[in-house]
Design a protein around this motif. Structure first.
Motif, PDB file in Angstrom:
ATOM      1  N   UNK A  95       0.872  -1.173   0.008  1.00  0.00           N
ATOM      2  CA  UNK A  95       0.096   0.039   0.048  1.00  0.00           C
ATOM      3  C   UNK A  95       0.765   1.226  -0.001  1.00  0.00           C
ATOM      4  N   UNK A  96       0.152   2.431  -0.293  1.00  0.00           N
ATOM      5  CA  UNK A  96       1.034   3.717  -0.202  1.00  0.00           C
ATOM      6  C   UNK A  96       1.211   3.915   1.190  1.00  0.00           C
ATOM      7  N   UNK A  97       2.259   4.348   1.598  1.00  0.00           N
ATOM      8  CA  UNK A  97       3.162   4.688   2.831  1.00  0.00           C
ATOM      9  C   UNK A  97       2.155   5.665   3.429  1.00  0.00           C
ATOM     10  N   UNK A  98       1.655   6.754   2.754  1.00  0.00           N
ATOM     11  CA  UNK A  98       0.672   7.638   3.479  1.00  0.00           C
ATOM     12  C   UNK A  98      -0.681   7.280   3.740  1.00  0.00           C
ATOM     13  N   UNK A  99      -0.958   5.998   3.519  1.00  0.00           N
ATOM     14  CA  UNK A  99      -2.221   5.513   3.931  1.00  0.00           C
ATOM     15  C   UNK A  99      -2.146   4.657   5.072  1.00  0.00           C
ATOM     16  N   UNK A 129      -4.623  12.824   2.322  1.00  0.00           N
ATOM     17  CA  UNK A 129      -5.298  13.897   2.997  1.00  0.00           C
ATOM     18  C   UNK A 129      -6.209  13.452   4.288  1.00  0.00           C
ATOM     19  N   UNK A 130      -7.197  12.483   3.825  1.00  0.00           N
ATOM     20  CA  UNK A 130      -8.095  11.851   4.691  1.00  0.00           C
ATOM     21  C   UNK A 130      -7.185  11.395   6.119  1.00  0.00           C
ATOM     22  N   UNK A 131      -6.116  10.347   5.636  1.00  0.00           N
ATOM     23  CA  UNK A 131      -5.328   9.968   6.562  1.00  0.00           C
ATOM     24  C   UNK A 131      -4.547  10.973   7.730  1.00  0.00           C
TER      25      UNK A 131
END
Length: 347
Positions: free
Chosen positions: A109-113, A293-295
């Motif tokens: 997964x994307x690290x920022x998620x 952004x939500x994260x």
């Protein structure tokens, strides 16, 4: 390169679009390697959600570039980092929104998620947070602009999304009214903190909603003559017009599912006369930046409230990864309250 202590292959659930739950099987594939800005997570638990069932049925295909394997949320341990990942380290325990692939021993997964697992929370309860909380925060806060003192109406309060909406709504200082299909589900929502829980099968549902919204003295709703300020709609169909009748002037409605029907005959004059704002979204096709952004907002504004809590969303039942088909049968039955989780064995 992958760390040398990782296996070459891993187990995950395989399915053919349109298959029955019983036809889902375990299969083996090479362990994936993280690309730039990705992390590889050794999965300990994975949430089961409605979109998983829809994808298995062949009516909700994975977006282009996403893993075709089922599963949109996990908790586990980061075991490999892609280029450009600086925040996380190998060994960090996280829960994460994933673009697919959660029904397996490893997932990218994307690290920022990713978000840190709250202090005191186990992997299973952390695994069921991302899909519901990303959905609820993105729709109640970012799109719905829920504010302190407002009244929130949630259709479908006893599932994962509804349970999370109760938690987020109360944390933001809103009054929360939910609708459910049975008394035991209503009781469950009241235990979670809902201010009122109503059976959507009742003929006088609208009157009950308006009465419940008026019982709280000096609320933001009362200043506009009763009714609710924001509706989180998972029903669609005929419930849309009822929701518009229940909304205040300048009220908002956000549609996130279509459990009754994907079409509705809408009274446009009511929408115009009340100046209703109506929007909606699905989470999975949104961009990496939108999910990040939500994260970020969740981490700053909501995650601190979870530290020290053993659970936010109740788990109705756990299944081994190999029994994912049984989890789907339960999900399709609609008998669950809260979340369903898969536990993943690495032996």
């Amino acid at each position: 390169m992958l760390p040398i202590n990782l296996p070459d292959t891993y187990q995950h659930i395989q399915f053919t679009p349109g298959c029955s739950p019983e036809e889902m099987t375990l299969t083996t594939s090479p362990v994936p390697q993280p690309e730039a800005h990705q992390v590889l997570i050794k999965v300990h638990a994975a949430g089961v959600n409605g979109p998983d069932v829809a994808q298995r049925k062949g009516v909700y295909p994975a977006p282009e570039g996403a893993s075709p394997i089922l599963g949109l949320e996990v908790a586990g341990e980061i075991v490999a980092l892609g280029q450009g990942v600086s925040r996380w380290q190998v060994g960090d325990k996280v829960c994460a929104l994933v673009p697919g692939g959660g029904y397996g021993q490893y997932v990218l997964t994307h690290s920022e998620h990713c978000l840190s697992i709250p202090d005191g929370m186990d992997m299973a309860h952390a695994a069921v947070l991302p899909e519901a909380l990303f959905t609820v925060w993105g729709n109640l806060v970012i799109r719905g602009r829920l504010r302190l003192g407002e009244t929130l109406l949630v259709h479908g309060g006893s599932g994962g999304i509804g349970s999370a909406a109760i938690a987020v709504g109360k944390a933001l200082g809103a009054k929360v009214i939910v609708t459910c299909g049975s008394q035991d589900k209503c009781d469950y929502c009241l235990e979670l903190g809902a201010d009122a829980a109503l059976n959507y099968k009742d003929d006088d549902l609208l009157e009950q909603i308006l009465d419940a919204s008026a019982r709280e003295s000096k609320s933001a709703s009362e200043t506009r003559g009763g009714g609710v300020d924001l509706v989180l709609d998972q029903a669609g169909g005929e419930m849309v017009n009822l929701s518009m009748k229940a909304l205040n002037t300048d009220g908002r409605m956000v549609s996130v599912a279509m459990q009754q029907s994907r079409t509705a005959e809408v009274d446009l004059f009511r929408l115009m006369a009340k100046r209703i704002s109506w929007t909606g979204s699905t989470l999975r096709p949104q961009s990496d930046a939108a999910k990040a952004e939500i994260a970020s907002q969740l981490e700053q504004a909501f995650w601190p409230t979870l530290n020290g809590k053993a659970a936010l969303l109740p788990i109705y039942q756990s299944f081994a990864l190999a029994d994912a088909g049984k989890a789907h049968v339960l999900m399709e039955s609609g008998q669950h309250r809260g979340k369903i989780v898969l536990t993943v064995n690495h032996e």
